[in-house]
Write a protein that holds these residues in place. Structure first.
Motif, PDB file in Angstrom:
ATOM      1  N   ALA A  47      24.145 -12.471  59.816  1.00 43.04           N
ATOM      2  CA  ALA A  47      25.346 -12.768  59.042  1.00 43.04           C
ATOM      3  C   ALA A  47      25.318 -14.227  58.600  1.00 43.04           C
ATOM      4  O   ALA A  47      24.559 -15.046  59.128  1.00 43.04           O
TER       5      ALA A  47
ATOM      6  N   PHE B 137      32.420 -15.426  59.798  1.00 37.16           N
ATOM      7  CA  PHE B 137      31.275 -14.722  59.244  1.00 37.16           C
ATOM      8  C   PHE B 137      31.737 -13.992  57.988  1.00 37.16           C
ATOM      9  O   PHE B 137      32.585 -13.101  58.075  1.00 37.16           O
TER      10      PHE B 137
ATOM     11  N   TRP C 273      27.580  -9.890  56.066  1.00 30.16           N
ATOM     12  CA  TRP C 273      26.833  -9.301  57.167  1.00 30.16           C
ATOM     13  C   TRP C 273      25.735  -8.386  56.613  1.00 30.16           C
ATOM     14  O   TRP C 273      25.900  -7.770  55.564  1.00 30.16           O
TER      15      TRP C 273
ATOM     16  N   THR D 233      23.369 -16.583  61.219  1.00 31.25           N
ATOM     17  CA  THR D 233      23.592 -16.194  62.604  1.00 31.25           C
ATOM     18  C   THR D 233      23.071 -14.805  62.944  1.00 31.25           C
ATOM     19  O   THR D 233      22.823 -13.982  62.055  1.00 31.25           O
TER      20      THR D 233
ATOM     21  N   VAL E  90      27.538 -17.748  58.127  1.00 31.57           N
ATOM     22  CA  VAL E  90      28.694 -18.438  58.672  1.00 31.57           C
ATOM     23  C   VAL E  90      29.235 -19.409  57.625  1.00 31.57           C
ATOM     24  O   VAL E  90      28.482 -20.192  57.054  1.00 31.57           O
TER      25      VAL E  90
ATOM     26  N   ASP F  12      22.679 -19.196  66.103  1.00 30.20           N
ATOM     27  CA  ASP F  12      22.534 -19.416  64.681  1.00 30.20           C
ATOM     28  C   ASP F  12      21.722 -20.658  64.364  1.00 30.20           C
ATOM     29  O   ASP F  12      21.357 -21.430  65.251  1.00 30.20           O
TER      30      ASP F  12
ATOM     31  N   TRP G 264      27.704 -12.671  70.152  1.00 31.84           N
ATOM     32  CA  TRP G 264      27.005 -13.677  69.372  1.00 31.84           C
ATOM     33  C   TRP G 264      25.728 -14.097  70.091  1.00 31.84           C
ATOM     34  O   TRP G 264      25.752 -14.352  71.295  1.00 31.84           O
TER      35      TRP G 264
END
Lengths: 111, 120
Positions: free
Chosen positions: B97, B107, B110, B36, B99, B51, B48
């Motif tokens: 990141a 998440f 990162w 993502t 998921v 992704d 956000w």
């Protein structure tokens, strides 16, 4: 304007307990799991809580999560100065703003 | 230990295209995870972007969907973000990141983030 509402700031003294709320609706929190993230100044977010109340390995039990209806809460006990950070809740939203959504964030100050 | 590292230009001109790559190490983009992009304008909260799954399936933030392309490069073990027609409002730190989906999603890893400024 986020679909998840958090208080902009909270504060408490070292050693005390604080709670941070995350309010949503049936299209997000009400029907989905919530996760929480800690963002220390100048760093990337870090996972604190997943699936409403689960702690990843390495996260102390001073951090806890709960969910009731369309709201979620992050609790932190035994506050330390190192806990000063921004905290974000996140979940899935199935409304017109469908997708992964974050709360607006809450700045925690440890007095 | 999975590590993610963003890379790309730190300055993009208005109306241009923002292009970033996220290199993954210690794990595979072909694993059963979504990958993502999240951004954070200076002094503001997290947003956000979208992704991608290793199959190429994508999800996007409806507010950005018309301007975003996310792609995945399995041989290079990386994924990329392209955001076109950028304006000053797209100035932000951009994070990649991983998921995890365990009934609920979250998440777990990162990148450190990279600041992209939109300015002439």
């Amino acid at each position: 304007q986020s679909v998840l509402t958090q208080p902009p700031s909270v504060s408490a003294a070292p050693g005390q307990k604080v709670t941070i709320s995350c309010s949503g609706s049936s299209s997000n929190i009400g029907n989905n799991y919530v996760s929480w993230y800690q963002q220390l100044p100048g760093t990337a977010p870090k996972l604190l809580i997943y699936n409403n109340n689960k702690r990843p390995s390495g996260i102390p039990d001073r951090f806890s999560g709960s969910k009731s209806g369309t709201s979620a809460t992050l609790g932190i006990t035994g506050l330390q100065t190192g806990d000063e950070a921004d905290y974000y809740c996140a979940t899935w939203d199935s409304s017109l703003s469908a997708g992964r959504v974050f709360g607006g964030g809450t700045k925690l100050t440890v007095l | 230990q999975v590590q993610l590292q963003e890379s790309g230009p730190g300055l993009v001109k208005p109306s241009g295209t923002l292009s970033l790559t996220c290199a993954v190490s210690g794990g595979s983009v072909s694993s059963s995870h979504w990958w993502t992009w999240v951004r954070q304008p200076p002094g503001k909260g997290l947003e956000w972007i979208g992704d991608i799954y290793h199959s190429g399936t994508t999800n996007f933030n409806p507010s950005l969907k018309s301007r975003v392309i996310i792609s995945i490069d399995k041989p290079k073990n990386q994924f990329s973000l392209n955001l076109n027609s950028v304006t000053a409002a797209d100035t932000a730190v951009y994070y990649c990141a991983r998921v995890v989906d365990l009934s609920g999603w979250f998440f777990d890893y990162w990148g450190q983030g990279t600041l992209v400024t939109v300015s002439s």
